[in-house]
Design a protein around this motif. Structure first.
Motif, mmCIF file in Angstrom:
data_model
loop_
_atom_site.group_PDB
_atom_site.id
_atom_site.type_symbol
_atom_site.label_atom_id
_atom_site.label_comp_id
_atom_site.label_asym_id
_atom_site.label_seq_id
_atom_site.Cartn_x
_atom_site.Cartn_y
_atom_site.Cartn_z
ATOM 1 N N LEU A 100 -70.308 1.072 24.533
ATOM 2 C CA LEU A 100 -71.175 -0.067 22.885
ATOM 3 C C LEU A 100 -70.232 -1.362 23.663
ATOM 4 O O LEU A 100 -71.234 -2.982 23.400
ATOM 5 N N PRO A 101 -69.356 -1.574 23.418
ATOM 6 C CA PRO A 101 -68.385 -2.877 24.074
ATOM 7 C C PRO A 101 -69.053 -3.142 25.037
ATOM 8 O O PRO A 101 -68.600 -4.846 25.562
ATOM 9 N N VAL A 102 -69.367 -2.887 25.498
ATOM 10 C CA VAL A 102 -69.517 -3.105 27.106
ATOM 11 C C VAL A 102 -70.569 -3.978 27.026
ATOM 12 O O VAL A 102 -70.916 -4.847 27.648
ATOM 13 N N PHE A 103 -71.469 -3.274 26.352
ATOM 14 C CA PHE A 103 -72.872 -3.846 25.824
ATOM 15 C C PHE A 103 -72.439 -5.125 25.353
ATOM 16 O O PHE A 103 -73.243 -6.380 25.525
ATOM 17 N N ALA A 126 -76.871 -0.953 18.501
ATOM 18 C CA ALA A 126 -74.921 -1.800 18.272
ATOM 19 C C ALA A 126 -75.805 -3.513 18.403
ATOM 20 O O ALA A 126 -75.235 -3.636 17.831
ATOM 21 N N ALA A 127 -77.329 -3.973 18.636
ATOM 22 C CA ALA A 127 -77.629 -4.827 18.812
ATOM 23 C C ALA A 127 -77.915 -5.504 17.039
ATOM 24 O O ALA A 127 -77.053 -6.744 16.527
ATOM 25 N N PRO A 159 -73.389 -8.848 14.634
ATOM 26 C CA PRO A 159 -73.015 -9.378 13.492
ATOM 27 C C PRO A 159 -72.145 -9.259 12.430
ATOM 28 O O PRO A 159 -71.891 -9.880 12.200
ATOM 29 N N LEU A 160 -72.633 -7.751 11.903
ATOM 30 C CA LEU A 160 -71.470 -6.660 11.264
ATOM 31 C C LEU A 160 -70.032 -7.079 11.823
ATOM 32 O O LEU A 160 -69.077 -7.257 10.910
ATOM 33 N N LEU A 161 -70.009 -7.088 12.880
ATOM 34 C CA LEU A 161 -68.165 -7.093 13.789
ATOM 35 C C LEU A 161 -68.014 -8.931 13.543
ATOM 36 O O LEU A 161 -67.427 -8.860 13.382
#
Length: 216
Positions: free
Chosen positions: A27-30, A168-169, A173-175
């Motif tokens: 996910l963070p790589v994405f 994740a996409a 925006p929440l993060l």
């Protein structure tokens, strides 16, 4: 029940594949790889990355062992090389952009280029995942039917990975940028640790290093 259909063994293989592919860790790589990609291309980006990673891992399932043996390569050497690659990528996650202007311009011309590197490889189809697939489908010990079952488990794990990337996409925006950067750097540290462990394991397999058991 067929002799090869051992549910306990299949569960063990599923967990092994799930751990080495590490969908959550991708996910963070994405987030990192899609930083300059238009929002409307994120779904296509995720699908392309997972599709490429799936093809690569399936190719290793079918011919990875034959390739390594035909070249006279040992698993330890493959593991060391993969660990070094992962470590270098982890550094870019920890310290921020390390791409040259030329690479950035190329990425801007082809927004989906990042789906191949770093998302498909080495994040999803990591050297550890490739190695695990080869080991799980050892041609000298594993029947064809069991190798096929491993392939089905692999495809299922990749489907889980795709679902998480698509979510994740929507969650990004929440993060926010700050949250995504924090997650990216923390996971970069974790990835660097995994990379170092892979190198040490490879050196041990090659007989160049003797490691003490964990906790000793």
């Amino acid at each position: 029940m067929p002799e090869w259909l051992n549910w306990v063994e299949l569960a063990r293989e599923f967990i092994t594949i799930l751990v080495v592919v590490d969908p959550i860790g991708s996910l963070p790589v994405f987030y990192f790889a899609t930083a300059r990609v238009p929002r409307h291309l994120h779904v296509k980006f995720a699908v392309r990355a997972v599709l490429i990673a799936t093809i690569v891992l399936l190719l290793f399932l079918v011919a990875g062992q034959l390739l390594l043996e035909s070249l006279g390569l040992r698993f330890g050497s493959f593991q060391v090389a993969g660990g070094i690659i992962l470590f270098l990528f982890a550094m870019t996650m920890i310290f921020g952009e390390a791409k040259s202007d030329r690479e950035i311009k190329e990425a801007e011309r082809d927004y989906l280029s990042g789906a191949v590197f770093p998302l498909a490889m080495p994040s999803i189809a990591s050297p550890g995942a490739m190695l695990a697939i080869v080991v799980l489908t050892d041609n000298h010990e594993t029947p064809i039917a069991e190798q096929a079952a491993t392939g089905v488990l692999l495809v299922f794990v990749m489907a889980i990975t795709l679902v998480l990337l698509l979510l994740a996409a929507k969650l990004k925006p929440l993060l926010g940028n700050t949250g995504a950067n924090v997650v990216s750097r923390v996971m970069g540290i974790v990835l660097a640790t995994i990379a170092v462990d892979a190198v040490l394991g490879g050196l041990q397999d090659l007989g160049l290093l003797e490691l003490l058991p964990p906790g000793s």
